[in-house]
Design a protein around this motif. Structure first.
Motif, mmCIF file in Angstrom:
data_model
loop_
_atom_site.group_PDB
_atom_site.id
_atom_site.type_symbol
_atom_site.label_atom_id
_atom_site.label_comp_id
_atom_site.label_asym_id
_atom_site.label_seq_id
_atom_site.Cartn_x
_atom_site.Cartn_y
_atom_site.Cartn_z
ATOM 1 N N VAL A 96 5.325 7.432 -9.705
ATOM 2 C CA VAL A 96 3.827 7.042 -9.303
ATOM 3 C C VAL A 96 3.752 5.981 -8.292
ATOM 4 O O VAL A 96 4.865 5.172 -8.167
ATOM 5 C CB VAL A 96 3.373 6.726 -10.603
ATOM 6 C CG1 VAL A 96 3.147 8.105 -11.565
ATOM 7 C CG2 VAL A 96 3.788 5.586 -11.109
ATOM 8 N N ASP A 97 2.521 5.810 -7.682
ATOM 9 C CA ASP A 97 2.243 4.415 -7.084
ATOM 10 C C ASP A 97 1.987 3.212 -7.847
ATOM 11 O O ASP A 97 2.096 3.666 -9.319
ATOM 12 C CB ASP A 97 1.300 4.721 -5.836
ATOM 13 C CG ASP A 97 0.017 5.171 -6.453
ATOM 14 O OD1 ASP A 97 -0.335 4.915 -7.695
ATOM 15 O OD2 ASP A 97 -0.790 5.479 -5.484
ATOM 16 N N VAL A 98 1.460 2.162 -7.513
ATOM 17 C CA VAL A 98 1.238 0.979 -8.287
ATOM 18 C C VAL A 98 -0.202 1.148 -9.220
ATOM 19 O O VAL A 98 -0.361 0.699 -10.087
ATOM 20 C CB VAL A 98 1.107 -0.072 -7.478
ATOM 21 C CG1 VAL A 98 2.058 -0.681 -6.665
ATOM 22 C CG2 VAL A 98 -0.083 -0.153 -6.617
ATOM 23 N N GLY A 108 -0.595 4.380 -10.737
ATOM 24 C CA GLY A 108 -0.286 5.218 -11.776
ATOM 25 C C GLY A 108 -0.384 6.529 -11.086
ATOM 26 O O GLY A 108 -0.346 7.669 -11.969
ATOM 27 N N GLU A 122 9.716 6.744 -16.038
ATOM 28 C CA GLU A 122 8.887 6.328 -15.144
ATOM 29 C C GLU A 122 9.173 5.511 -14.051
ATOM 30 O O GLU A 122 9.564 4.209 -14.251
ATOM 31 C CB GLU A 122 7.367 6.136 -15.691
ATOM 32 C CG GLU A 122 6.398 5.844 -14.676
ATOM 33 C CD GLU A 122 4.932 5.693 -15.339
ATOM 34 O OE1 GLU A 122 4.235 6.443 -15.878
ATOM 35 O OE2 GLU A 122 4.595 4.393 -15.340
ATOM 36 N N LYS A 125 7.791 3.178 -10.625
ATOM 37 C CA LYS A 125 6.687 2.725 -9.835
ATOM 38 C C LYS A 125 7.027 2.389 -8.510
ATOM 39 O O LYS A 125 7.984 1.810 -8.391
ATOM 40 C CB LYS A 125 5.917 1.734 -10.717
ATOM 41 C CG LYS A 125 4.452 1.462 -10.185
ATOM 42 C CD LYS A 125 3.739 0.382 -10.956
ATOM 43 C CE LYS A 125 3.415 1.110 -12.277
ATOM 44 N NZ LYS A 125 2.580 0.264 -13.249
ATOM 45 N N PHE A 137 10.125 -3.883 -8.643
ATOM 46 C CA PHE A 137 10.176 -2.370 -8.498
ATOM 47 C C PHE A 137 11.611 -2.165 -8.282
ATOM 48 O O PHE A 137 11.777 -0.958 -8.157
ATOM 49 C CB PHE A 137 9.231 -1.819 -7.382
ATOM 50 C CG PHE A 137 7.902 -2.563 -7.496
ATOM 51 C CD1 PHE A 137 6.839 -1.766 -8.332
ATOM 52 C CD2 PHE A 137 7.219 -3.324 -6.842
ATOM 53 C CE1 PHE A 137 5.712 -1.753 -8.392
ATOM 54 C CE2 PHE A 137 5.777 -3.793 -7.107
ATOM 55 C CZ PHE A 137 5.272 -3.008 -7.915
ATOM 56 N N GLU A 182 0.612 -5.322 -4.090
ATOM 57 C CA GLU A 182 1.185 -4.213 -4.704
ATOM 58 C C GLU A 182 1.896 -4.778 -6.064
ATOM 59 O O GLU A 182 1.581 -4.259 -7.214
ATOM 60 C CB GLU A 182 2.407 -3.720 -4.099
ATOM 61 C CG GLU A 182 1.973 -2.643 -2.795
ATOM 62 C CD GLU A 182 1.267 -1.350 -3.245
ATOM 63 O OE1 GLU A 182 2.123 -0.433 -3.129
ATOM 64 O OE2 GLU A 182 0.209 -1.529 -3.232
ATOM 65 N N GLY A 196 0.337 -3.765 -9.425
ATOM 66 C CA GLY A 196 1.370 -2.759 -10.187
ATOM 67 C C GLY A 196 2.030 -3.317 -11.501
ATOM 68 O O GLY A 196 2.258 -2.842 -12.369
#
Length: 291
Positions: free
Chosen positions: A12-14, A16, A86, A88, A256, A275, A279
């Motif tokens: 996912v991106d920041v 979600g 998961e 991110k 990240f 970000e 995030g």
């Protein structure tokens, strides 16, 4: 009979949201010369089979999406059944096609008031309110920095219940990584008092040169693991000025687990800060990226 070990990956991106693009994934076993490669379009979670489970289930996962930064993480696959992971991803800064900035009317009432009261910003003298915001908006980096710091200070609550932002009376200089603002001495005192609660701690001020006619009056940083807010105060004969910035030096990699920062040599890039805020700290500066 035990269930086959499976890795359930959610990318996912920041915010979600699924990456919604084709990604290249490598899983390298950490004890054997075994490599599993996957190349597929990611629209939601998916499972990867053909992996070893515990006690031989440790893998290094390397993922390189086209529009996001290259990430590497370790995972221990359970002896049977599904192992959930998961990951991110921050955007690859060089792949940003456009930025969705808020209009002046979409800004918080507090930020609009501050802009209305800031008629002597360096390089924008005489402009206030919407005219000032639009002029700043000709430089995306500068506007992003303003929105980042406004959001962070609005979410930093001092002892007594007031936010850092509420004490800022006038902006005098706006840069991509920081802004300078006229503040009351009380903000310095409230910041020092907030050290007792663990919100702030003393910070070096060697990189923060006093403005002409001012002397250092202390520098303080929040104890966030990532994206620390730093307030450096300067006392003058007529007023106080604060140099306010968000420290993101090398932290995008740690949050990240990014392999390489998108813009080497520019550790505190406001887009990386955004970000981080969204995030990791769940603070939305109000703008987003199109990749």
């Amino acid at each position: 009979m035990a269930n086959e070990p499976l890795l359930k990956l959610t990318l996912v991106d920041v915010y979600g949201n699924p990456l919604n693009e084709k990604v290249y994934i490598i899983l390298r076993h950490q004890g054997l010369f075994e490599v599993v490669k996957v190349n597929r379009l990611v629209k939601s979670w998916f499972q990867i089979a053909g992996l070893r489970g515990s006690p031989q289930g440790r893998y290094k996962v390397e993922i390189d999406p086209p529009s996001y930064q290259y990430v590497s993480q370790f995972v221990n696959i359970a002896s049977s059944g599904i192992t959930n992971l998961e990951i991110k991803f921050p955007v690859e800064l060089k792949k940003i096609a456009s930025i969705n900035f808020p209009t002046y009317a979409q800004l918080s009432a507090e930020l609009r008031t501050l802009l209305e009261n800031s008629g002597n910003v360096k390089g924008f003298e005489g402009l206030t309110g919407k005219n000032l915001y639009d002029a700043i908006g000709k430089d995306d980096i500068r506007r992003a920095g303003l929105l980042n710091i406004a959001a962070k200070t609005q979410n930093t609550v001092l002892t007594g219940g007031k936010t850092v932002f509420s004490a800022i009376t006038e902006l005098v200089d706006i840069r991509g990584d920081r802004f300078f603002a006229i503040v009351p001495q009380q903000l310095r005192d409230d910041t020092k008092n907030s050290m007792a609660t663990g919100l702030f701690h003393d910070a070096p001020s060697l990189l923060h040169r006093p403005r002409d006619g001012y002397v250092h009056a202390g520098s303080y940083k929040t104890k966030d693991h990532y994206g620390n807010l730093q307030l450096t105060f300067f006392a003058g004969q007529e007023n106080w000025v604060a140099d306010i910035d968000i420290d993101d030096a090398a932290e995008i990699e740690h949050i990240f687990q990014v392999i390489n920062n998108a813009l080497p040599g520019r550790d505190t890039h406001p887009y990386n800060v955004q970000e981080n805020l969204v995030g990791y700290q769940h603070i939305d500066p109000g703008y987003s990226f199109e990749v």
